[in-house]
Scaffold this motif. Structure first.
Motif, PDB file in Angstrom:
ATOM      1  N   GLU A   1       0.763  -1.046   0.176  1.00 13.50           N
ATOM      2  CA  GLU A   1      -0.110   0.476   0.079  1.00 13.50           C
ATOM      3  C   GLU A   1       1.277   1.103  -0.059  1.00 13.50           C
ATOM      4  O   GLU A   1       0.931   2.341  -0.894  1.00 13.50           O
ATOM      5  N   SER A   2       2.003   1.055   0.916  1.00 11.56           N
ATOM      6  CA  SER A   2       2.968   2.192   1.130  1.00 11.56           C
ATOM      7  C   SER A   2       3.829   2.671  -0.355  1.00 11.56           C
ATOM      8  O   SER A   2       3.985   3.239  -1.036  1.00 11.56           O
ATOM      9  N   LEU A   3       4.229   1.597  -1.728  1.00  8.65           N
ATOM     10  CA  LEU A   3       4.431   0.891  -2.354  1.00  8.65           C
ATOM     11  C   LEU A   3       3.081   2.067  -3.407  1.00  8.65           C
ATOM     12  O   LEU A   3       4.340   2.820  -4.149  1.00  8.65           O
TER      13      LEU A   3
ATOM     14  N   LEU B   1       7.987   1.465   8.738  1.00 11.08           N
ATOM     15  CA  LEU B   1       7.843   0.810   7.355  1.00 11.08           C
ATOM     16  C   LEU B   1       6.914   1.530   5.947  1.00 11.08           C
ATOM     17  O   LEU B   1       8.304   1.628   4.938  1.00 11.08           O
ATOM     18  N   ARG B   2       6.260   1.936   7.004  1.00  7.97           N
ATOM     19  CA  ARG B   2       5.721   2.812   5.811  1.00  7.97           C
ATOM     20  C   ARG B   2       7.231   4.446   5.135  1.00  7.97           C
ATOM     21  O   ARG B   2       7.397   4.636   4.108  1.00  7.97           O
TER      22      ARG B   2
ATOM     23  N   THR C   1      12.103   6.883   2.322  1.00  9.04           N
ATOM     24  CA  THR C   1      12.544   7.235   2.029  1.00  9.04           C
ATOM     25  C   THR C   1      13.730   6.286   0.936  1.00  9.04           C
ATOM     26  O   THR C   1      13.964   6.627   0.451  1.00  9.04           O
ATOM     27  N   ALA C   2      12.918   5.532   0.847  1.00  8.71           N
ATOM     28  CA  ALA C   2      13.667   4.748  -0.474  1.00  8.71           C
ATOM     29  C   ALA C   2      13.099   4.989  -1.634  1.00  8.71           C
ATOM     30  O   ALA C   2      14.515   5.447  -2.868  1.00  8.71           O
ATOM     31  N   ALA C   3      11.851   5.553  -2.059  1.00  8.60           N
ATOM     32  CA  ALA C   3      11.315   6.122  -3.184  1.00  8.60           C
ATOM     33  C   ALA C   3      12.311   7.593  -3.664  1.00  8.60           C
ATOM     34  O   ALA C   3      12.392   7.686  -4.645  1.00  8.60           O
TER      35      ALA C   3
ATOM     36  N   ARG D   1       1.118   8.808   5.485  1.00 14.17           N
ATOM     37  CA  ARG D   1       1.354   8.829   4.421  1.00 14.17           C
ATOM     38  C   ARG D   1       3.207   8.931   5.250  1.00 14.17           C
ATOM     39  O   ARG D   1       3.230   9.577   6.016  1.00 14.17           O
ATOM     40  N   GLY D   2       4.259   7.920   3.855  1.00 14.29           N
ATOM     41  CA  GLY D   2       5.520   7.865   4.389  1.00 14.29           C
ATOM     42  C   GLY D   2       6.386   9.263   4.413  1.00 14.29           C
ATOM     43  O   GLY D   2       5.446  10.084   3.604  1.00 14.29           O
ATOM     44  N   GLU D   3       6.919   9.501   5.274  1.00 15.96           N
ATOM     45  CA  GLU D   3       7.889  10.519   5.583  1.00 15.96           C
ATOM     46  C   GLU D   3       9.396   9.861   5.535  1.00 15.96           C
ATOM     47  O   GLU D   3       9.586   9.152   5.969  1.00 15.96           O
ATOM     48  N   ARG D   4      10.296  10.863   4.668  1.00 13.54           N
ATOM     49  CA  ARG D   4      11.366  10.516   4.523  1.00 13.54           C
ATOM     50  C   ARG D   4      12.074  10.214   5.474  1.00 13.54           C
ATOM     51  O   ARG D   4      12.007  11.478   6.307  1.00 13.54           O
TER      52      ARG D   4
END
Length: 644
Positions: free
Chosen positions: A329-331, A459-460, A465-467, A491-494
């Motif tokens: 879902e995060s991807l 993980l999110r 971060t990887a993106a 949403r994920g944060e870097r």
């Protein structure tokens, strides 16, 4: 009320394949039916791999009826096809211990039975192993048949073709059975196809073919190649075996793998043939004989305990999403905003969660088959052209592509993102599938960024971060199973690269976690607090680069530093130890204890049991802290009770 155990009067008489070979041929159909019933009932109790085994019931019966096992060798590739084989080879009384602690392995295992000549938890190894056995048999002067049964997608791996190329060039006495259970090469077309397969496997056809070769040898040389191609075309017109013929195999098939009337005489013909190698193309249906598994092969490939009547699987309710679903879902969120993001998996779209990604971005999701080496270099090629590839592979399978990670990705500094699922112990699948080594083998690679998620929220953040990281390769690991139940950010944060976080401030003891052991470390800190100690707890987040500032701070103001991780020697604890020693941080009396997966192969059990045995649960962390400091937990608890 428990379901009544199915009646299997013929199967009840089978204690070994020798008993099976004593049966009249006309009884083998009934035996196969009873074997299928027994397997369904057993797996409904234990869980495990269901569909692939159901598809090879008749083939298993036929192989043990025709070949003199265990003197003749049968190698199952992949090993989860072998449940019917286990039942017929003296392990039926333990089949309901499958994948349980102290019970039967879910794969073939040399130490378990003489009928398992080669262990196979990973796919595509059988032809190589079989070739080695066949050559050894020749060198030792031992007359035996070697049969490699390869299927369930395993022929999509390059190693299988490498082995076939070698075997064909050696003219080895090897029998390969291609179990084509998704009709990926060619479907059978009824009685005519089966009749032709039986015909071309028999001595009359083979003798005629050899005589024709002798005639051709008398022809002028310029006619040799046209004659060969004419014979090959005539046969492949019906059989479709040109590829295998070009690799040096005598091809038979395709044939219906559920029709014993055709299987038995063909296997007899091949057994008695002198030439080799031979490939028999057998078409089977995954989940054969059990409606729910036939209708949904992906969902019944591997199952939890289930109701035999309804097919409903019994899964424990959870208030937390699985790590795999959070990754997917995060991807998807990141890919919605960035058209450069693509996703790659190696024949595991469901297992990695990329089936969900594919539904949203079908043109940007690639299943390359059981070909991890190709997956990594394919990702490198995408990255070299400015794409942002996420290569989602189980930790245990990424091992197969180590050279590609080093040579094709890291040395070239390409920003491939590795989503490493099933990190750490995996439970019932045992040592062949344990993700214990990626921290060590990736940690040895220069300029590789390594992260481990402490929970589903982390993980999110790590996906985000990887993106956004384009400076080189980056990897993040997460375990099998559900998260711990923390709130998920929208949403994920870097995250800042190479920076950890302090979760709880304390003194005397510093507990530094890498990965999802954090929840157990926090529980251990709570227990230590009740004993009068107040540990500091930190989440490293990164193994490469290490947060030098955080580690130096923890080392400088605590008497004891304990690391905890779901990986083995050479992982996070080893990197911390090197940092401490290299910077003189152990010279002032700091005591350091790394907690990690022991340097041994741990047999299948529940994940909780495995971590407890490794000392990586809360009790293990508490015991390590108190023992190192010279405290006795019981005495401390008693003293505190008196004070209160």
């Amino acid at each position: 009320m428990a379901a009544e155990k199915p009646q299997t009067p013929l199967l009840d008489t089978i204690g070994s394949p020798a008993d099976l070979r004593a049966l009249p041929r006309e009884d083998l159909r009934q035996l196969a039916d009873e074997l299928r019933t027994e397997m369904i009932d057993a797996v409904s109790v234990t869980g495990g791999h269901l569909g692939a085994g159901l598809g090879v019931v008749e083939l298993t019966v036929a192989l043990h009826a025709i070949f003199d096992t265990p003197h003749d060798r049968i190698i199952w590739d992949v090993g989860h096809q072998a449940y019917p084989h286990k039942i017929l080879t003296g392990r039926r009384d333990r089949i309901r211990t499958l994948r349980q602690k102290g019970g039967l392995s879910g794969f073939t295992r040399r130490a378990e039975s003489e009928y398992d000549p080669f262990g196979a938890g990973h796919s595509s190894t059988s032809i190589s192993a079989g070739l080695g056995m066949a050559v050894a048999s020749d060198l030792l002067g031992t007359r035996r048949n070697v049969v490699a049964v390869i299927g369930d997608g395993a022929m999509s791996a390059g190693m299988a073709y490498e082995a076939m190329n070698n075997a064909g060039a050696m003219d080895a006495r090897l029998i390969v059975i291609l179990n084509d259970n998704d009709m990926s090469i060619a479907p059978p077309t009824g009685a005519l196809r089966s009749y032709l397969a039986r015909l071309v496997s028999g001595p009359v056809y083979r003798g005629t073919r050899e005589a024709a070769k002798a005639v051709v040898s008398k022809l002028p040389p310029f006619l040799h190649e046209p004659a060969r191609k004419t014979e090959e075309f005539a046969r492949s017109f019906f059989t479709g075996g040109t590829l295998f013929e070009e690799l040096g195999f005598y091809y038979v098939g395709p044939i219906d793998g559920h029709d014993l009337d055709h299987l038995l005489p063909i296997l007899e013909n091949v057994r008695d043939a002198e030439e080799g190698p031979i490939l028999i193309h057998v078409v089977t249906k995954k989940g054969k004989g059990y409606g729910p598994a036939e209708n949904s092969a992906d969902k019944y490939h591997g199952v939890a305990k289930f109701n035999v009547i309804t097919g409903a699987q019994a899964k424990a309710p959870s208030n937390a999403p699985s790590y795999t679903s959070v990754f997917a879902e995060s991807l998807i969120q990141e890919a919605n905003d960035d058209p450069r993001i693509v996703a790659i998996n190696a024949a595991m779209p469901n297992g990695t969660g990329l089936d969900k990604f594919s539904e949203v971005h079908p043109s940007r999701c690639f299943d390359v088959g059981i070909a991890e080496q190709h997956a990594v270099t394919f990702a490198a090629g995408l990255a070299s052209e400015g794409m942002r590839p996420f290569c989602a592979i189980y930790s245990t399978f990424l091992q197969r592509a180590y050279d590609q990670v080093v040579h094709d990705v890291a040395i070239q500094g390409l920003p491939v993102r590795f989503a490493i699922d099933r990190a750490g112990y995996v439970g019932a699948d045992g040592p062949t599938h344990a993700g214990n080594y990626d921290s060590a083998y990736l940690g040895a690679i220069p300029n590789m960024v390594l992260m481990a998620a402490a929970d589903e929220a982390e993980l999110r953040h790590m996906v985000a971060t990887a993106a956004g990281y384009d400076q080189g390769p980056i990897a993040f690991r997460y375990p099998r199973g559900d998260g711990v139940g923390v709130d998920l950010p929208a949403r994920g944060e870097r995250l800042p690269i190479g920076k950890g976080r302090v979760v709880r401030e304390g003194n005397t003891i510093a507990l530094l976690s890498y990965g999802t052991r954090l929840s157990e470390v926090l529980a251990a800190a709570d227990r230590l607090a009740t004993l009068g100690l107040n540990p500091t707890v930190a989440d490293a987040r990164f193994m490469k680069p290490l947060d030098a500032e955080l580690i130096a701070d923890l080392a400088g103001r605590h008497d004891l530093l304990i690391t905890a991780e779901e990986s083995g020697i050479g992982g996070f604890g080893s990197h911390v130890a090197t940092f401490l020693a290299s910077n003189g941080l152990l010279d002032g009396g700091l005591r350091f204890r790394p907690l990690m997966i022991p340097d041994t192969f741990v047999e299948h059990a529940s994940q909780a049991d495995m971590y407890a045995e490794a000392g990586l649960d809360r009790a293990g962390v508490v015991a390590t802290a108190l023992t190192t400091l010279g405290y006795d937990e019981a005495a401390m608890a008693a003293a505190l009770a008196k004070i209160s």
